[in-house]
Design an enzyme around this catalytic site. Sequence first.
Site, PDB file in Angstrom:
ATOM      1  N   PRO A  71      -9.339 -28.114 -23.323  1.00 56.96           N
ATOM      2  CA  PRO A  71      -8.931 -27.613 -24.682  1.00 56.96           C
ATOM      3  C   PRO A  71      -7.957 -28.854 -25.310  1.00 56.96           C
ATOM      4  CG  PRO A  71      -8.842 -25.648 -23.215  1.00 56.96           C
ATOM      5  CD  PRO A  71      -9.210 -26.799 -22.532  1.00 56.96           C
ATOM      6  N   CYS A  72      -8.131 -29.280 -26.420  1.00 60.45           N
ATOM      7  CA  CYS A  72      -7.697 -30.404 -27.164  1.00 60.45           C
ATOM      8  C   CYS A  72      -6.295 -30.031 -27.978  1.00 60.45           C
ATOM      9  CB  CYS A  72      -8.665 -31.146 -27.873  1.00 60.45           C
ATOM     10  SG  CYS A  72      -9.284 -30.214 -29.278  1.00 60.45           S
ATOM     11  N   GLN A  73      -6.011 -28.822 -28.200  1.00 60.73           N
ATOM     12  CA  GLN A  73      -4.933 -28.382 -29.366  1.00 60.73           C
ATOM     13  C   GLN A  73      -3.985 -29.128 -29.155  1.00 60.73           C
ATOM     14  OE1 GLN A  73      -6.831 -26.343 -27.828  1.00 60.73           O
ATOM     15  NE2 GLN A  73      -7.494 -24.709 -29.296  1.00 60.73           N
ATOM     16  N   TRP A  75      -3.114 -31.980 -27.425  1.00 62.43           N
ATOM     17  CA  TRP A  75      -3.225 -33.337 -27.529  1.00 62.43           C
ATOM     18  C   TRP A  75      -3.301 -33.872 -29.017  1.00 62.43           C
ATOM     19  CZ3 TRP A  75      -1.872 -35.248 -22.996  1.00 62.43           C
ATOM     20  CH2 TRP A  75      -2.221 -34.582 -21.886  1.00 62.43           C
TER      21      TRP A  75
END
Length: 299
Positions: A71-73, A75
Amino acid sequence: MKIVSLFSGAGGLDRGFDLAGFEVIWANECDREVWETYEKNFPGTHLNKHSITDIPITHIPDCDGIIGGPPCQSWSEAGTLRGIDDRRGKLFFSFIDILTVKQPLFFLAENVSGMLSSRHKIAVANIKRLFIEAGYNLAVSLLNAADYGVPQDRKRVFFVGFRKDLERNFIFPSNIHPRKNLRDAIADLQDSVVPALPKNYTNPCCKIPNHEYMIGDFSSIYMSRNRVRNWDELSFTIQAGGRHAPIHPQAPKMLFVARDKYVFVPQKIDLYRRLSVRECARIQTFPDDHIFFYNKLSA
């Protein structure tokens, strides 16, 4: 070669590997909103629906490669930028733990460009060290999908590794492909689109699967900058939520009126609509037979 996919989502990364001749044998995704989409597009793949932190590693099959986008939220430059201090940011460690035990021939992990922000320098250096300590020759690069035939500006960080005993190093491709634009990707879809039904329920009148666009107001955040790219340009990055989909290129670019405030050209209001789900999928280079299943576009 057999692949295990982690944080699989709707299967975008998996589809790419599938089209390249790999076999995705096992996937993991805990978001129930995408289960039907994944299972119907990958009927031969076993989909595990638990949180990756709750799955005994011994339950994950042996494979030739492990792929995934944790999951990228955490970063994201548009998010909190909490990175490794966020619970979701720590899921990179889950990826590495599985890699360490399973020891496939190779791995690929990708994430947003925001993780290269200076504030995450120490965290990212630690992630690189752990990949190497897991037994892999590591290659890392920031790539823009636009340089590889994808008609959108989409910068992502890729971590790729070969197991050290193979004595190989991954070399990122240097051959830049001719750029494609919005006309190349979606011009043929312009006249067949339909709006979502009231409250953004899916519209059964779609003649082309998923070719409906989200209706409703545009937030002040959305209106804080131009959201239109013209036919001869690349798309903006396609985001996960329909509310933030770019405006279709049939509309003229939005007008700047004040700091963080843009407006639609008054005489052209009827041309401003969000891209449809299918148009977004085309821009991301999903094949048209990759169908998305949902009841509401705003879910």
